[in-house]
Design a protein around this motif. Structure first.
Motif, PDB file in Angstrom:
ATOM      1  N   GLY A  71      -8.973  -3.731  -2.667  1.00  0.00           N
ATOM      2  CA  GLY A  71     -10.064  -2.798  -2.969  1.00  0.00           C
ATOM      3  C   GLY A  71     -10.011  -2.232  -4.376  1.00  0.00           C
ATOM      4  N   ASP A  72     -10.875  -1.245  -4.586  1.00  0.00           N
ATOM      5  CA  ASP A  72     -11.025  -0.628  -5.905  1.00  0.00           C
ATOM      6  C   ASP A  72      -9.826   0.280  -6.172  1.00  0.00           C
ATOM      7  N   LEU A  73      -9.070  -0.042  -7.191  1.00  0.00           N
ATOM      8  CA  LEU A  73      -7.815   0.689  -7.440  1.00  0.00           C
ATOM      9  C   LEU A  73      -8.043   2.022  -8.139  1.00  0.00           C
ATOM     10  N   ARG A  74      -9.287   2.297  -8.494  1.00  0.00           N
ATOM     11  CA  ARG A  74      -9.570   3.580  -9.140  1.00  0.00           C
ATOM     12  C   ARG A  74      -9.272   4.762  -8.219  1.00  0.00           C
ATOM     13  N   ARG A  75      -9.170   4.504  -6.908  1.00  0.00           N
ATOM     14  CA  ARG A  75      -8.786   5.599  -5.992  1.00  0.00           C
ATOM     15  C   ARG A  75      -7.361   6.075  -6.275  1.00  0.00           C
ATOM     16  N   LYS A 112       0.835  -1.203   0.000  1.00  0.00           N
ATOM     17  CA  LYS A 112       0.000   0.000   0.000  1.00  0.00           C
ATOM     18  C   LYS A 112       0.876   1.262   0.000  1.00  0.00           C
ATOM     19  N   ALA A 113       1.890   1.293   0.826  1.00  0.00           N
ATOM     20  CA  ALA A 113       2.777   2.464   0.882  1.00  0.00           C
ATOM     21  C   ALA A 113       3.547   2.624  -0.429  1.00  0.00           C
ATOM     22  N   ALA A 114       3.932   1.498  -1.023  1.00  0.00           N
ATOM     23  CA  ALA A 114       4.649   1.561  -2.304  1.00  0.00           C
ATOM     24  C   ALA A 114       3.736   2.158  -3.380  1.00  0.00           C
ATOM     25  N   TRP A 115       2.479   1.709  -3.402  1.00  0.00           N
ATOM     26  CA  TRP A 115       1.526   2.253  -4.380  1.00  0.00           C
ATOM     27  C   TRP A 115       1.299   3.748  -4.151  1.00  0.00           C
ATOM     28  N   GLU A 116       1.113   4.126  -2.880  1.00  0.00           N
ATOM     29  CA  GLU A 116       0.869   5.546  -2.588  1.00  0.00           C
ATOM     30  C   GLU A 116       2.045   6.400  -3.050  1.00  0.00           C
TER      31      GLU A 116
END
Ligand code: ZN
Ligand code: FE
Ligand code: FE
Ligand code: ZN
Length: 267
Positions: free
Chosen positions: A169-173, A132-136
């Motif tokens: 979850g929904d990756l559109r965020r 999650k942190a990597a994606w953010e």
């Protein structure tokens, strides 16, 4: 016959690709591509990593492209770069942009801080940082790069997915703000077919991303990210089908950093 330009081709100067630009051009002619463009990994002001040309090699890069043009005069061959977005590196990008009359610059995020997250030997850092942190962090950098206005095209939009890491979850965020940044920066995105041959086994970007991009009117190119001549135009029929399914009717081409639209061919 593949009536689509391939704008994402590498050269041996990056030390992990084979074949001269003239060899890529020969394959493009054989496969009926209407146009190609080189976008090798950009040089840095100092030694940075082991997968890009040195700044002293920039003239050699342009010479190899010129050689390809002279051997294949019927094929339009564009000159570009795949430029790494590094925080604080804006001055260097401006300097590179001003040195050569580029046809286009492709912006790429391959680094989160000093971590080259798409390097196959550095994936253990995903478990240190957490997916999650990597994606953010990735999407923040992607947004900054897209918004910067330095680039004509943003490369492999969801490269952070290369090894299959994706949060719940929904990756559109993540996708929505990234697309807003692309719109604000006035750049195009690419479908990069190389993802099909990576652990994620899908083109970049994901279908949900592409649908939102099409809705927002974001211009599109298709690139193979070829690191060998035979990869030129690879999987372009599948990429065109994906683009059409997601709502695209046009692709764009670049010359002298000016964009024009062409019809997305039905393949
Ligand atoms: Zn490469
Ligand atoms: Fe890349
Ligand atoms: Fe590339
Ligand atoms: Zn790339």
């Amino acid at each position: 016959m593949i009536p689509i330009a391939d704008y994402h081709l590498h050269t041996p100067l990056c030390m992990h690709a084979t074949g001269r630009p003239a060899d890529y051009a020969a394959v493009a002619v054989e496969r009926g591509l209407p146009e190609i463009g080189f976008s090798d990994h950009s040089p840095m002001p100092e030694v940075f990593d082991d997968w890009r040309m040195r700044i002293e090699e920039l003239p050699r890069y342009l010479d190899m492209i010129a050689e390809a043009r002279s051997l294949h005069p019927s094929l339009p061959i564009r000159q570009g770069l795949e430029v790494d977005w590094i925080e604080g590196g804006e001055g260097w990008i401006e300097s590179l942009a001003g040195r050569v009359s580029w046809d286009y610059l492709i912006g790429s995020v391959h680094y989160i801080g000093t971590w080259n997250f798409d390097h196959p030997e550095l994936t253990s850092h995903f478990s240190v940082l957490g997916t999650k942190a990597a994606w953010e962090a990735y999407w923040r950098l992607f947004g900054d790069a897209a918004r910067s206005g330095y680039f004509d095209i943003m490369a492999h939009p969801d490269l952070i997915r290369k090894f299959g890491h994706r949060p719940e979850g929904d990756l559109r965020r993540y996708y929505e703000p990234a697309i807003e940044a692309v719109v604000a920066g006035g750049c195009a995105i690419e479908i990069n077919t190389a993802g099909l041959h990576k652990p994620c086994a899908e083109m970049y970007p994901a279908e949900d991303f592409l649908r939102l991009a099409a809705e927002a009117g974001v211009p599109l190119t298709i690139g193979s990210d070829a690191h060998a001549p035979e990869e030129t135009g690879r999987d372009f029929a599948a990429a065109a089908a994906l683009a059409g399914r997601c709502g695209y009717r046009q692709l764009v081409r670049f010359s002298g950093r000016r964009r024009t639209e062409v019809v997305l061919p039905a393949l």
